[in-house]
Design an enzyme around this catalytic site. Structure first.
Site, PDB file in Angstrom:
ATOM      1  N   GLY A  70       0.810  -1.214   0.000  1.00 30.06           N
ATOM      2  CA  GLY A  70       0.000   0.000   0.000  1.00 30.06           C
ATOM      3  C   GLY A  70       0.845   1.266   0.000  1.00 30.06           C
ATOM      4  O   GLY A  70       0.553   2.222  -0.729  1.00 30.06           O
ATOM      5  N   THR A  71       1.891   1.285   0.811  1.00 31.97           N
ATOM      6  CA  THR A  71       2.707   2.501   0.932  1.00 31.97           C
ATOM      7  C   THR A  71       3.335   2.862  -0.410  1.00 31.97           C
ATOM      8  O   THR A  71       3.286   4.028  -0.838  1.00 31.97           O
ATOM      9  CB  THR A  71       3.797   2.295   2.006  1.00 31.97           C
ATOM     10  N   HIS A 199      -1.638  -7.982   2.405  1.00 29.52           N
ATOM     11  CA  HIS A 199      -1.673  -8.469   3.795  1.00 29.52           C
ATOM     12  C   HIS A 199      -2.897  -8.004   4.572  1.00 29.52           C
ATOM     13  O   HIS A 199      -3.121  -8.439   5.693  1.00 29.52           O
ATOM     14  CB  HIS A 199      -0.370  -8.131   4.533  1.00 29.52           C
ATOM     15  N   CYS A 323       1.980   5.988  19.774  1.00 28.52           N
ATOM     16  CA  CYS A 323       2.848   6.234  20.924  1.00 28.52           C
ATOM     17  C   CYS A 323       4.286   6.226  20.449  1.00 28.52           C
ATOM     18  O   CYS A 323       4.708   5.282  19.792  1.00 28.52           O
ATOM     19  CB  CYS A 323       2.695   5.138  21.966  1.00 28.52           C
TER      20      CYS A 323
HETATM   21  N1  PLP Z   1      -3.233   2.783   3.560  1.00 28.67           N
HETATM   22  C1  PLP Z   1      -4.029   2.376   4.555  1.00 28.67           C
HETATM   23  C2  PLP Z   1      -5.408   2.920   4.657  1.00 28.67           C
HETATM   24  C3  PLP Z   1      -3.565   1.437   5.490  1.00 28.67           C
HETATM   25  O1  PLP Z   1      -4.364   1.049   6.470  1.00 28.67           O
HETATM   26  C4  PLP Z   1      -2.245   0.947   5.348  1.00 28.67           C
HETATM   27  C5  PLP Z   1      -1.690  -0.001   6.334  1.00 28.67           C
HETATM   28  O2  PLP Z   1      -1.999   0.049   7.517  1.00 28.67           O
HETATM   29  C6  PLP Z   1      -1.454   1.400   4.278  1.00 28.67           C
HETATM   30  C7  PLP Z   1      -1.984   2.320   3.402  1.00 28.67           C
HETATM   31  C8  PLP Z   1      -0.055   0.903   4.063  1.00 28.67           C
HETATM   32  O3  PLP Z   1      -0.085  -0.362   3.472  1.00 28.67           O
HETATM   33  P1  PLP Z   1       1.206  -1.318   3.493  1.00 28.67           P
HETATM   34  O4  PLP Z   1       1.304  -1.844   4.890  1.00 28.67           O
HETATM   35  O5  PLP Z   1       0.881  -2.411   2.529  1.00 28.67           O
HETATM   36  O6  PLP Z   1       2.360  -0.512   3.074  1.00 28.67           O
END
Ligand code: PLP
Length: 382
Positions: A70-71, A199, A323
């Protein structure tokens, strides 16, 4: 008993996904980009996975680019959006986005891209009027998440995309918390770019995808080899890609059944908490939420203390606050909904999955109320 209710952080990988991945850790270890057949024969598995991911979100396989999650997908979309047209340097996102979007947007702002932040209302939904006010002919990209990771609130993506397109900008959605949990259709919702991550729906960590609508000339975020039409270089993570494909196929087949099961368990959890813990408040009840997510405010009881005691009882949940080095920041998602800092610091997020059982919910409802009661008695605020 061990109960895992932190599925918005990550999920357990489905055994079927692991089975599908195993050959690629063993005898099928070739590089799909190689000339020889030992490697290049593996390309068919990459393309099958691409089809499976495309099918889950109503896309064409040619519109799917594999990333590390996602990132990376969010970063790629925002950097691309920021650079797509020098006449349209503006970026717009919302105040409740995940840091993968929000921090990238802040970075791009420092680099000279004017940034607009869409507000949310008290239910946690984006304020479409605020988007309408911010968007202009100078906006290159609008990025609004499909569902919020803390509250589970599902945003009005189609309406946001329509407003964006009327202004001539591109629309990206971070659908990391939505894909695999609720139906997502990129065409019906008029989405130009979408991020997803395996994941979060029982696939492996470190693999995801970016959907880019046909016709969008995506620019590479990672430079190097020629993989993914030169858009995303790096030797294929074939086991991860196959795992993502399998998780997508399973999600597509079970999405409605799973949503029914998790939403029934979530309802039981929420009503049990409201009954067993007087003064508890569920966040975002006015909005449509994911079938698996509930954030609860246990007013006057610090979430840190709850997390510690509930962890002793074998229950894994999370709080909305981050935190770090002893200082506790309240959740910006909750405070931007108008929740006070004091109340935001009492939040606990419960997130379920298809592996959550009725017995586990019973166990939480047995363990949680005495913990809250005990903490309330010693709370300096009560
Ligand atoms: N965007 C959202 C809304 C998320 O909840 C997350 C992960 O918690 C991410 C992006 C990041 O995804 P990744 O962990 O695959 O990099």
């Amino acid at each position: 008993m061990k109960v895992y209710l932190d599925n918005n952080a990550t999920t357990r990988m489905a055994p079927e996904v692991l089975d599908a991945m195993m050959p690629f850790f063993n005898d099928q270890y070739g590089n799909p980009s190689s000339f020889h057949t030992f490697g290049s024969n593996l390309m068919e598995y990459i393309e099958k996975a691409r089809q499976q991911v495309a099918d889950l979100i109503g896309a064409d396989p040619s519109e799917i680019f594999f990333t590390s999650g996602g990132t990376e997908s969010d970063n790629t979309a925002l950097f691309f959006g920021g650079e797509t047209d020098p006449e349209k340097p503006g970026l717009i996102t919302s105040v409740v986005e995940h840091p993968a979007v929000l921090k990238t947007a802040r970075y791009l702002e420092q680099a000279g891209h004017p940034l607009g932040l869409v507000k949310v209302n008290s239910s946690g939904s984006i304020d479409l009027d605020s988007l309408e006010d911010l968007v202009s002919g100078k906006t290159g990209l609008v990025s609004i998440m499909k569902a919020n990771n803390e509250t589970g609130v599902i945003m009005q993506i189609k309406e946001a995309a329509e407003i964006t397109h009327r202004a001539g900008a591109l629309f990206h959605t971070d659908a990391v918390q939505a894909v695999g949990k609720i139906p997502v259709d990129v065409k019906a919702e008029e989405i130009d770019l979408l991020s997803l991550s395996a994941h979060k729906f029982h696939g492996p960590k470190g693999i995801g995808a970016l959907y880019a609508r046909k016709g969008i000339k995506l620019k590479p975020f990672m430079h190097g080899g020629h993989q993914e039409k030169g858009m995303r270089s790096g030797t294929y993570n074939i086991a991860g890609i196959v795992g993502l494909g399998k998780a997508a196929e399973m999600a597509r087949n079970f999405i409605s059944e799973e949503a029914l099961i998790t939403s029934a368990l979530l309802e039981k959890l929420e009503s049990g908490i409201l009954k067993g813990c007087p003064g508890a408040v569920i966040v975002g009840t006015e909005a449509v939420r994911l079938p698996n997510t509930a954030t609860v405010l246990f007013i006057n009881v610090e979430s840190e203390a709850i997390l510690t005691l509930i962890d002793f009882a074998g229950i894994s949940v999370s709080s909305g606050s981050a935190c770090s080095t002893g200082s506790k920041d309240p959740s910006y998602v909750l405070t931007s909904m108008g929740i006070s800092v004091a109340d935001a610091n009492t939040a606990i997020r419960f997130s379920l999955s298809m592996y959550t059982s009725n017995e586990e919910i019973d166990y939480v409802l047995q363990e949680l109320p005495p913990i809250i009661e005990k903490l309330r008695k010693i709370s300096p605020y009560a």
